[in-house]
Design a protein around this motif. Structure first.
Motif, PDB file in Angstrom:
ATOM      1  N   ALA A 110       8.079  58.086  13.586  1.00 19.87           N
ATOM      2  CA  ALA A 110       8.549  58.356  12.122  1.00 19.87           C
ATOM      3  C   ALA A 110       7.462  57.559  11.184  1.00 19.87           C
ATOM      4  O   ALA A 110       6.806  56.840  11.537  1.00 19.87           O
ATOM      5  CB  ALA A 110       9.834  57.549  11.943  1.00 19.87           C
ATOM      6  N   PRO A 111       7.621  58.200  10.020  1.00 21.82           N
ATOM      7  CA  PRO A 111       6.613  57.741   9.125  1.00 21.82           C
ATOM      8  C   PRO A 111       6.744  56.099   8.488  1.00 21.82           C
ATOM      9  O   PRO A 111       8.067  55.704   8.844  1.00 21.82           O
ATOM     10  CB  PRO A 111       7.035  58.479   7.729  1.00 21.82           C
ATOM     11  N   PRO A 112       6.046  55.492   7.943  1.00 15.84           N
ATOM     12  CA  PRO A 112       6.265  54.083   7.683  1.00 15.84           C
ATOM     13  C   PRO A 112       7.076  53.740   6.609  1.00 15.84           C
ATOM     14  O   PRO A 112       6.869  54.710   5.786  1.00 15.84           O
ATOM     15  CB  PRO A 112       5.122  53.408   7.770  1.00 15.84           C
ATOM     16  N   PRO A 113       7.612  52.724   6.309  1.00 18.86           N
ATOM     17  CA  PRO A 113       8.169  52.595   4.706  1.00 18.86           C
ATOM     18  C   PRO A 113       7.137  52.813   3.666  1.00 18.86           C
ATOM     19  O   PRO A 113       5.879  52.271   4.085  1.00 18.86           O
ATOM     20  CB  PRO A 113       8.720  51.148   4.852  1.00 18.86           C
ATOM     21  N   ALA A 114       7.549  53.091   2.489  1.00 20.22           N
ATOM     22  CA  ALA A 114       6.708  53.237   1.277  1.00 20.22           C
ATOM     23  C   ALA A 114       5.964  51.882   1.247  1.00 20.22           C
ATOM     24  O   ALA A 114       6.496  50.739   1.311  1.00 20.22           O
ATOM     25  CB  ALA A 114       7.473  53.457   0.272  1.00 20.22           C
ATOM     26  N   GLY A 115       4.480  52.316   1.132  1.00 20.58           N
ATOM     27  CA  GLY A 115       3.598  50.904   0.772  1.00 20.58           C
ATOM     28  C   GLY A 115       3.479  50.133   1.981  1.00 20.58           C
ATOM     29  O   GLY A 115       2.485  48.969   1.950  1.00 20.58           O
ATOM     30  N   GLU A 117     -13.486  69.275  -2.406  1.00 22.26           N
ATOM     31  CA  GLU A 117     -13.880  70.410  -2.759  1.00 22.26           C
ATOM     32  C   GLU A 117     -12.936  71.330  -3.277  1.00 22.26           C
ATOM     33  O   GLU A 117     -13.066  72.119  -4.251  1.00 22.26           O
ATOM     34  CB  GLU A 117     -14.985  71.222  -1.801  1.00 22.26           C
ATOM     35  N   LEU A 118     -11.949  71.434  -2.329  1.00 21.94           N
ATOM     36  CA  LEU A 118     -10.639  72.516  -2.509  1.00 21.94           C
ATOM     37  C   LEU A 118      -9.835  71.885  -3.518  1.00 21.94           C
ATOM     38  O   LEU A 118      -8.770  72.526  -3.766  1.00 21.94           O
ATOM     39  CB  LEU A 118     -10.359  72.559  -1.144  1.00 21.94           C
ATOM     40  N   ARG A 119      -9.972  70.428  -4.047  1.00 21.48           N
ATOM     41  CA  ARG A 119      -9.030  69.860  -4.659  1.00 21.48           C
ATOM     42  C   ARG A 119      -7.556  69.921  -4.352  1.00 21.48           C
ATOM     43  O   ARG A 119      -6.644  70.053  -5.016  1.00 21.48           O
ATOM     44  CB  ARG A 119      -9.026  70.440  -6.095  1.00 21.48           C
ATOM     45  N   LEU A 120      -7.453  69.572  -3.102  1.00 18.79           N
ATOM     46  CA  LEU A 120      -6.119  69.778  -2.301  1.00 18.79           C
ATOM     47  C   LEU A 120      -5.394  68.417  -2.716  1.00 18.79           C
ATOM     48  O   LEU A 120      -6.040  67.368  -2.556  1.00 18.79           O
ATOM     49  CB  LEU A 120      -6.181  69.967  -0.747  1.00 18.79           C
ATOM     50  N   ASN A 121      -4.051  68.800  -2.800  1.00 23.79           N
ATOM     51  CA  ASN A 121      -3.007  67.426  -2.996  1.00 23.79           C
ATOM     52  C   ASN A 121      -2.780  66.919  -1.666  1.00 23.79           C
ATOM     53  O   ASN A 121      -1.875  67.683  -0.942  1.00 23.79           O
ATOM     54  CB  ASN A 121      -2.011  67.829  -4.132  1.00 23.79           C
ATOM     55  N   VAL A 122      -3.229  65.870  -1.294  1.00 25.53           N
ATOM     56  CA  VAL A 122      -2.790  65.238  -0.053  1.00 25.53           C
ATOM     57  C   VAL A 122      -1.758  64.187  -0.226  1.00 25.53           C
ATOM     58  O   VAL A 122      -2.262  63.174  -1.031  1.00 25.53           O
ATOM     59  CB  VAL A 122      -3.953  64.704   0.735  1.00 25.53           C
ATOM     60  N   PRO A 123      -0.655  64.096   0.134  1.00 29.54           N
ATOM     61  CA  PRO A 123       0.026  65.009   1.252  1.00 29.54           C
ATOM     62  C   PRO A 123       0.754  66.150   0.755  1.00 29.54           C
ATOM     63  O   PRO A 123       1.632  66.724   1.094  1.00 29.54           O
ATOM     64  CB  PRO A 123       0.873  64.062   2.108  1.00 29.54           C
ATOM     65  N   LEU A 183      -5.555  57.232   4.476  1.00 29.30           N
ATOM     66  CA  LEU A 183      -5.482  58.527   5.559  1.00 29.30           C
ATOM     67  C   LEU A 183      -5.143  57.767   6.742  1.00 29.30           C
ATOM     68  O   LEU A 183      -5.527  56.971   7.319  1.00 29.30           O
ATOM     69  CB  LEU A 183      -6.913  58.705   5.916  1.00 29.30           C
ATOM     70  N   SER A 184      -3.900  58.546   7.079  1.00 26.87           N
ATOM     71  CA  SER A 184      -3.321  58.301   8.473  1.00 26.87           C
ATOM     72  C   SER A 184      -4.246  58.540   9.504  1.00 26.87           C
ATOM     73  O   SER A 184      -5.129  59.630   9.283  1.00 26.87           O
ATOM     74  CB  SER A 184      -2.129  59.096   8.544  1.00 26.87           C
ATOM     75  N   THR A 185      -4.620  57.935  10.487  1.00 30.59           N
ATOM     76  CA  THR A 185      -5.555  58.318  11.461  1.00 30.59           C
ATOM     77  C   THR A 185      -5.240  57.942  12.989  1.00 30.59           C
ATOM     78  O   THR A 185      -4.408  56.848  13.109  1.00 30.59           O
ATOM     79  CB  THR A 185      -6.912  57.658  11.089  1.00 30.59           C
ATOM     80  N   VAL A 186      -5.900  58.361  14.100  1.00 33.16           N
ATOM     81  CA  VAL A 186      -5.927  58.002  15.440  1.00 33.16           C
ATOM     82  C   VAL A 186      -6.941  56.576  15.450  1.00 33.16           C
ATOM     83  O   VAL A 186      -8.283  56.962  15.601  1.00 33.16           O
ATOM     84  CB  VAL A 186      -6.123  59.069  16.437  1.00 33.16           C
ATOM     85  N   ALA A 187      -6.527  55.548  15.743  1.00 32.94           N
ATOM     86  CA  ALA A 187      -7.355  54.354  15.570  1.00 32.94           C
ATOM     87  C   ALA A 187      -7.768  54.090  17.142  1.00 32.94           C
ATOM     88  O   ALA A 187      -7.179  54.010  18.176  1.00 32.94           O
ATOM     89  CB  ALA A 187      -6.842  53.131  14.937  1.00 32.94           C
ATOM     90  N   PRO A 240      -5.411  55.021  22.322  1.00 29.82           N
ATOM     91  CA  PRO A 240      -5.500  54.752  20.859  1.00 29.82           C
ATOM     92  C   PRO A 240      -4.268  54.520  20.238  1.00 29.82           C
ATOM     93  O   PRO A 240      -3.134  54.687  20.957  1.00 29.82           O
ATOM     94  CB  PRO A 240      -6.086  56.225  20.443  1.00 29.82           C
ATOM     95  N   GLY A 241      -4.327  54.051  19.065  1.00 28.95           N
ATOM     96  CA  GLY A 241      -3.017  53.692  18.288  1.00 28.95           C
ATOM     97  C   GLY A 241      -3.029  54.366  17.050  1.00 28.95           C
ATOM     98  O   GLY A 241      -4.073  54.708  16.441  1.00 28.95           O
ATOM     99  N   LEU A 242      -1.826  54.824  16.551  1.00 30.54           N
ATOM    100  CA  LEU A 242      -1.830  55.903  15.434  1.00 30.54           C
ATOM    101  C   LEU A 242      -1.586  54.887  14.241  1.00 30.54           C
ATOM    102  O   LEU A 242      -0.411  54.271  14.228  1.00 30.54           O
ATOM    103  CB  LEU A 242      -0.630  56.740  15.561  1.00 30.54           C
ATOM    104  N   MET A 243      -2.489  54.901  13.199  1.00 35.78           N
ATOM    105  CA  MET A 243      -2.338  54.183  11.919  1.00 35.78           C
ATOM    106  C   MET A 243      -1.756  55.027  10.929  1.00 35.78           C
ATOM    107  O   MET A 243      -2.534  55.861  10.526  1.00 35.78           O
ATOM    108  CB  MET A 243      -3.806  53.550  11.588  1.00 35.78           C
ATOM    109  N   LEU A 244      -0.779  54.783  10.572  1.00 40.30           N
ATOM    110  CA  LEU A 244       0.067  55.503   9.298  1.00 40.30           C
ATOM    111  C   LEU A 244      -0.336  55.035   7.993  1.00 40.30           C
ATOM    112  O   LEU A 244      -0.105  53.640   7.882  1.00 40.30           O
ATOM    113  CB  LEU A 244       1.490  55.745   9.623  1.00 40.30           C
ATOM    114  N   ARG A 245      -0.614  55.831   7.221  1.00 37.73           N
ATOM    115  CA  ARG A 245      -0.942  55.585   5.683  1.00 37.73           C
ATOM    116  C   ARG A 245      -0.405  56.426   5.017  1.00 37.73           C
ATOM    117  O   ARG A 245       0.781  56.955   5.297  1.00 37.73           O
ATOM    118  CB  ARG A 245      -2.347  55.172   5.484  1.00 37.73           C
ATOM    119  N   GLY A 246      -0.673  57.071   3.848  1.00 33.84           N
ATOM    120  CA  GLY A 246      -0.191  57.733   2.869  1.00 33.84           C
ATOM    121  C   GLY A 246      -0.437  59.355   3.029  1.00 33.84           C
ATOM    122  O   GLY A 246       0.033  60.058   2.255  1.00 33.84           O
ATOM    123  N   SER A 247      -1.219  59.639   3.971  1.00 35.24           N
ATOM    124  CA  SER A 247      -1.570  61.225   3.920  1.00 35.24           C
ATOM    125  C   SER A 247      -0.747  62.060   4.649  1.00 35.24           C
ATOM    126  O   SER A 247      -1.144  63.310   4.741  1.00 35.24           O
ATOM    127  CB  SER A 247      -3.010  61.065   4.477  1.00 35.24           C
TER     128      SER A 247
END
Length: 367
Positions: free
Chosen positions: A350-355, A256-262, A283-287, A325-332
């Motif tokens: 740290a963030p994962p390598p691209a892709g 709704e806010l048309r936010l650019n994530v990340p 979406l990065s998330t706590v799995a 839980p485990g931290l699942m890192l994606r592109g957000s």
């Protein structure tokens, strides 16, 4: 529906004779048993399992009382617990309380009245005194949430560790204005998750800004409104979300806010649903290890049903099991576009390598 009384009239014998014939009583002749069973099959008679349970010392049912079953995790947990219960020759009965103490009491009362063998409960915020008294009459295990007033075993996620790790990851990326939208502190899960957020800030030497924290009812519309208010008023560079439904509401608000994530905002959700993999940049998330927790709960429940004592546990002593839980890192998540940044903090993720995506394997942790 055909009843035993109906069958008695069809076969021409007494009500008690039909009941004994269906239960293979030795006093009933094979010929009468055959006639009764043939009539039962022909007229679609189905035995009343609840009524039968009332006549035995230990019931054939195990109750599973939860706020709702719409959450994917709840459905997965119900299936895992049902598998454990079925192995004992019993059936799992699911009831939804809607987090209403009165409805919770009604379900517990019905299960006790039906002589249920045991109960798995995701308790409401404040169970009624009568509910607590009834739960003392049958083996009970708490799942996901823990209520101190209920002296029963509890199997929960290490919610504090999950949110602490998510917040630490954002701190390592250089974020300092990190918001949090989660459930009420009056519920054990809400309190633990907010504690994890606060712990991460404290360990980083940062003071909490009350304007960056919002706690709401764990429902989509409420979460979406809280997310919009927090973002527009406090303008954080990142937000951590403290619940699956809260995450869904936040995702709607982002659209709704048309936010650019990340780009404008880094975001970490809670729970791992299929849509999170395809949402925006992913979406990065706590799995949550939902099935693993339910299996541990179900295994302990089976021990209770079989009266098997736990090694090293005194009789009547409450047991608490927790899975991290485990931290699942994606592109957000990404470093902030503007504002002060800092070197990665010790122990931060740290963030994962691209892709690529990274996931921490859930670790069993004592409660």
């Amino acid at each position: 529906m055909t009843t035993i009384k109906d069958l008695a009239g069809i076969v021409g014998v007494s009500h008690s004779t039909v009941a004994r014939a269906l239960n293979d009583h030795p006093a009933i002749t094979p010929a009468v048993k055959a006639r009764v069973r043939a009539a039962a099959e022909a007229h679609g008679y189905i035995a009343n399992a609840a009524a039968r349970a009332l006549r035995v010392q230990s019931g054939a049912l195990v109750g599973f009382v939860v706020p709702d079953i719409e959450e994917n995790d709840m459905a997965a947990m119900a299936k895992a617990i049902a598998e454990c219960v079925n192995a004992t020759g019993r059936q799992l009965v699911v009831a939804c309380s809607g987090d209403a103490p009165e409805r919770e009491l009604a379900h517990v009362r019905a299960l006790v009245g039906a002589r249920a063998a045991a109960l798995v409960l995701m308790p409401s915020e404040n169970p009624l005194p009568e509910t607590l008294a009834l739960l003392g009459r049958l083996p009970t295990v708490q799942l996901v949430r823990r209520v101190a007033a209920l002296a029963a075993e509890a199997f929960v996620f290490d919610d504090e560790a999950g949110i602490q790790e998510a917040t630490a990851h954002l701190l390592a990326l250089g974020h300092r204005r990190i918001g949090y939208v989660g459930g009420s502190e009056t519920v054990s899960t809400g309190a633990a998750r907010l504690a994890g957020y606060r712990r991460a800030l404290r360990e980083a030497g940062l003071a909490e800004d009350p304007a960056l924290v919002s706690t709401v009812a764990p429902h989509g519309p409420a979460a979406a409104g809280a997310f919009r208010l927090l973002f527009e008023a406090a303008r954080p560079s990142a937000i951590v979300l403290g619940g699956p439904r809260i995450t869904l509401g936040a995702a709607e608000a982002v659209a709704e806010l048309r936010l650019n994530v990340p780009g404008e905002l880094s975001l970490v959700g809670f729970g791992d649903r299929a849509w999170m993999r395809w949402w925006g940049p992913g979406l990065s998330t706590v799995a949550l290890p939902a099935r693993e927790l339910a299996q541990a709960c179900g295994s302990h429940l089976v021990d209770l049903l079989r009266a098997v004592p736990r090694q090293g546990e005194a009789e009547g002593q409450a047991h608490a099991g927790a899975l991290a839980p485990g931290l699942m890192l994606r592109g957000s998540t990404a470093p902030p576009l503007r504002g002060a940044t800092a070197p990665p903090l010790r122990g931060a993720t740290a963030p994962p390598p691209a892709g690529q995506a990274a996931r921490k394997v859930p670790r069993p942790r004592p409660g």
